[in-house]
Design a protein around this motif. Structure first.
Motif, PDB file in Angstrom:
ATOM      1  N   VAL A 289      -2.792   4.686  10.130  1.00 60.36           N
ATOM      2  CA  VAL A 289      -2.498   4.707   8.693  1.00 60.36           C
ATOM      3  C   VAL A 289      -3.251   5.868   8.055  1.00 60.36           C
ATOM      4  O   VAL A 289      -4.473   5.977   8.191  1.00 60.36           O
ATOM      5  CB  VAL A 289      -2.906   3.376   8.032  1.00 60.36           C
ATOM      6  CG1 VAL A 289      -2.663   3.439   6.520  1.00 60.36           C
ATOM      7  CG2 VAL A 289      -2.137   2.217   8.641  1.00 60.36           C
ATOM      8  N   ARG A 290      -2.539   6.722   7.356  1.00 60.81           N
ATOM      9  CA  ARG A 290      -3.144   7.866   6.686  1.00 60.81           C
ATOM     10  C   ARG A 290      -2.938   7.844   5.172  1.00 60.81           C
ATOM     11  O   ARG A 290      -3.672   8.495   4.432  1.00 60.81           O
ATOM     12  CB  ARG A 290      -2.566   9.178   7.242  1.00 60.81           C
ATOM     13  CG  ARG A 290      -2.893   9.402   8.719  1.00 60.81           C
ATOM     14  CD  ARG A 290      -2.122  10.585   9.275  1.00 60.81           C
ATOM     15  NE  ARG A 290      -2.438  10.850  10.681  1.00 60.81           N
ATOM     16  CZ  ARG A 290      -3.370  11.675  11.104  1.00 60.81           C
ATOM     17  NH1 ARG A 290      -4.087  12.344  10.216  1.00 60.81           N
ATOM     18  NH2 ARG A 290      -3.597  11.843  12.385  1.00 60.81           N
ATOM     19  N   ASP A 291      -1.926   7.133   4.719  1.00 63.26           N
ATOM     20  CA  ASP A 291      -1.563   7.097   3.304  1.00 63.26           C
ATOM     21  C   ASP A 291      -1.865   5.712   2.740  1.00 63.26           C
ATOM     22  O   ASP A 291      -1.439   4.698   3.309  1.00 63.26           O
ATOM     23  CB  ASP A 291      -0.070   7.402   3.152  1.00 63.26           C
ATOM     24  CG  ASP A 291       0.344   7.602   1.703  1.00 63.26           C
ATOM     25  OD1 ASP A 291      -0.301   7.008   0.815  1.00 63.26           O
ATOM     26  OD2 ASP A 291       1.311   8.331   1.465  1.00 63.26           O
ATOM     27  N   PRO A 292      -2.615   5.631   1.622  1.00 61.47           N
ATOM     28  CA  PRO A 292      -2.912   4.323   1.027  1.00 61.47           C
ATOM     29  C   PRO A 292      -1.663   3.491   0.741  1.00 61.47           C
ATOM     30  O   PRO A 292      -1.713   2.261   0.775  1.00 61.47           O
ATOM     31  CB  PRO A 292      -3.646   4.684  -0.269  1.00 61.47           C
ATOM     32  CG  PRO A 292      -4.253   6.023   0.003  1.00 61.47           C
ATOM     33  CD  PRO A 292      -3.266   6.730   0.900  1.00 61.47           C
ATOM     34  N   ALA A 310      -8.444   1.141  -0.895  1.00 62.58           N
ATOM     35  CA  ALA A 310      -7.536   1.555   0.181  1.00 62.58           C
ATOM     36  C   ALA A 310      -7.868   2.943   0.727  1.00 62.58           C
ATOM     37  O   ALA A 310      -8.048   3.134   1.937  1.00 62.58           O
ATOM     38  CB  ALA A 310      -6.098   1.507  -0.319  1.00 62.58           C
ATOM     39  N   GLU A 311      -7.946   3.918  -0.148  1.00 56.28           N
ATOM     40  CA  GLU A 311      -8.205   5.287   0.300  1.00 56.28           C
ATOM     41  C   GLU A 311      -9.580   5.413   0.961  1.00 56.28           C
ATOM     42  O   GLU A 311      -9.733   6.097   1.986  1.00 56.28           O
ATOM     43  CB  GLU A 311      -8.098   6.240  -0.890  1.00 56.28           C
ATOM     44  CG  GLU A 311      -8.170   7.708  -0.499  1.00 56.28           C
ATOM     45  CD  GLU A 311      -7.855   8.643  -1.652  1.00 56.28           C
ATOM     46  OE1 GLU A 311      -8.116   9.848  -1.534  1.00 56.28           O
ATOM     47  OE2 GLU A 311      -7.339   8.153  -2.691  1.00 56.28           O
ATOM     48  N   GLU A 312     -10.559   4.701   0.404  1.00 52.81           N
ATOM     49  CA  GLU A 312     -11.917   4.746   0.942  1.00 52.81           C
ATOM     50  C   GLU A 312     -11.966   4.167   2.362  1.00 52.81           C
ATOM     51  O   GLU A 312     -12.596   4.730   3.260  1.00 52.81           O
ATOM     52  CB  GLU A 312     -12.860   3.964   0.020  1.00 52.81           C
ATOM     53  CG  GLU A 312     -14.278   3.794   0.538  1.00 52.81           C
ATOM     54  CD  GLU A 312     -15.041   5.095   0.640  1.00 52.81           C
ATOM     55  OE1 GLU A 312     -16.052   5.124   1.355  1.00 52.81           O
ATOM     56  OE2 GLU A 312     -14.625   6.092   0.019  1.00 52.81           O
ATOM     57  N   LEU A 313     -11.280   3.040   2.563  1.00 51.64           N
ATOM     58  CA  LEU A 313     -11.329   2.399   3.877  1.00 51.64           C
ATOM     59  C   LEU A 313     -10.595   3.231   4.930  1.00 51.64           C
ATOM     60  O   LEU A 313     -11.024   3.294   6.090  1.00 51.64           O
ATOM     61  CB  LEU A 313     -10.739   0.991   3.800  1.00 51.64           C
ATOM     62  CG  LEU A 313     -11.154   0.052   4.939  1.00 51.64           C
ATOM     63  CD1 LEU A 313     -12.665  -0.126   4.948  1.00 51.64           C
ATOM     64  CD2 LEU A 313     -10.480  -1.305   4.810  1.00 51.64           C
TER      65      LEU A 313
END
Length: 378
Positions: A289-292, A310-313
């Motif tokens: 997974v690369r995109d939130p 999401a982006e942080e994880l």
């Protein structure tokens, strides 16, 4: 309360009425419901001054079934009743038919010690809030346990709680404490924590203390206390761990501990949150997974994260180059969990040592399939 609480509510009624069966299987990985059952049993049958004499914590990875049954059968000279929690039940269903073990269990339950209760913990099985969506492998594991132990033991399902049940529990708990919890505040708390009952219960307790005599929890209170503090501090800790910044990780752990009561349940709660976050990162890494926006397809309901994280994880997960590193982290957390439940003299030291290990570079060889499964089961 809905189906997510039905099985445990029946068990708690038996505990309160002192009409226990000789044994129970606590089956499922919902730690909130497990702790709910455990606290009720300890309160009813384990006086604090007799804890060392009437409470046994047994791990089938270290102790045989025969030894556990022998302990259950032997009356205690110091306590009128014995409670035995038997963890790692999956060991009974691996490597061979275990005919002698099941024969011993059958013999014991045909003439059990009336002054003892055996509580088998089958937390390697995941029961979703909708049982129809249970994984086929988990279904087979469940049926195997029901066929072998179900004849003698009560089956207590620790299924994941859906958002509707979590919301009802919150409102009911608030009413029992004579706190007015706004519907929007309750819904925001459930949504922000992904219907994770362990986190919801901990945060509600803090909110109740925060509002004090005002006895009213608003949406603003939830946004101030939960989203801005608890969740962000957790992801700050995992950020420091994934960056191998030991000093910052220890400082952030100290902050988390200072913000809680530091007791056994608090320590186990911190471990649970770490395990959940590392499992989420493992799924993110496995599914690339690369995109939130894609994270909601990768993580199922009840296992999702707050939108702000999401982006942080994803960024943290991508610091790990292989599943080996993340499964190593989960194994370390599982070991710390076992250590905490064995009543160590210093719980803070257990957590500090864990954080130091997590923030250290791995020097282990690649794990085999069994090790990976163990880490995911935790």
């Amino acid at each position: 309360m809905g189906a997510g609480f039905a099985s445990t509510d029946r068990f708690l009624a038996e505990v309160r009425s002192n009409k226990l069966r000789a044994g129970y299987v606590l089956i499922g990985d919902e730690i909130f419901l497990y702790e709910r059952c455990r606290r009720a049993v300890l309160k009813a049958f384990v006086p604090p001054e007799l804890r060392d004499f009437c409470l046994s914590e047994i791990d089938l990875g270290e102790t045989t079934v025969f030894a556990a049954l022998d302990r259950a059968q032997t009356p205690s000279l110091m306590a009128p009743f014995q409670v035995l929690f038997v963890r790692n039940l999956k060991q009974l269903y691996t490597r061979g038919a275990k005919k002698e073990e099941f024969a011993a269990l059958d013999a014991y339950f045909r003439s059990p010690n009336p002054q003892a209760v055996l509580l088998f913990v089958a937390d390697h099985i995941r029961i979703p809030s909708d049982p129809r969506r249970m994984d086929m492998e988990d279904k087979n594991r469940y049926e195997r346990i029901r066929e072998t132990l179900g004849e003698h033991c009560g089956m207590v399902e620790l299924a994941r709680v859906d958002e509707a049940d979590a919301l009802r529990w919150l409102l009911s708990e608030a009413a029992s404490q004579q706190i007015h919890l706004e519907q929007d505040a309750a819904r925001e708390l459930v949504d922000a924590l992904g219907a994770d009952m362990m986190l919801i219960a901990n945060e509600f307790e803090k909110l109740a203390l925060y509002v004090g005599l005002k006895k009213q929890i608003t949406l603003g209170d939830v946004e101030t206390m939960v989203l801005a503090a608890k969740q962000r501090s957790l992801y700050e800790l995992t950020d420091a761990i994934s960056a191998k910044d030991k000093n910052r990780a220890l400082a952030l752990l100290e902050g988390l501990l200072n913000a809680s009561d530091g007791g056994e349940e608090s320590a186990i709660g911190h471990l649970y949150m770490l395990a959940r976050t590392f499992r989420q990162m493992l799924v993110i890494l496995e599914k690339n997974v690369r995109d939130p926006r894609a994270i909601w397809q990768a993580l199922w309901q009840g296992f999702r994260i707050p939108p702000f994280a999401a982006e942080e994880l994803i960024r943290q997960a991508r610091r790990y180059k292989s599943k080996r590193e993340l499964t190593r982290a989960l194994r370390l957390i599982a070991r710390a969990d076992l250590e905490l439940r064995s009543q160590p003299p210093d719980k803070k030291l257990v957590l500090e040592r864990l954080v130091m290990d997590l923030a250290s570079a791995s020097k282990e060889a690649s794990p085999d399939a069994a090790s990976i499964q163990y880490a995911m089961d935790f």
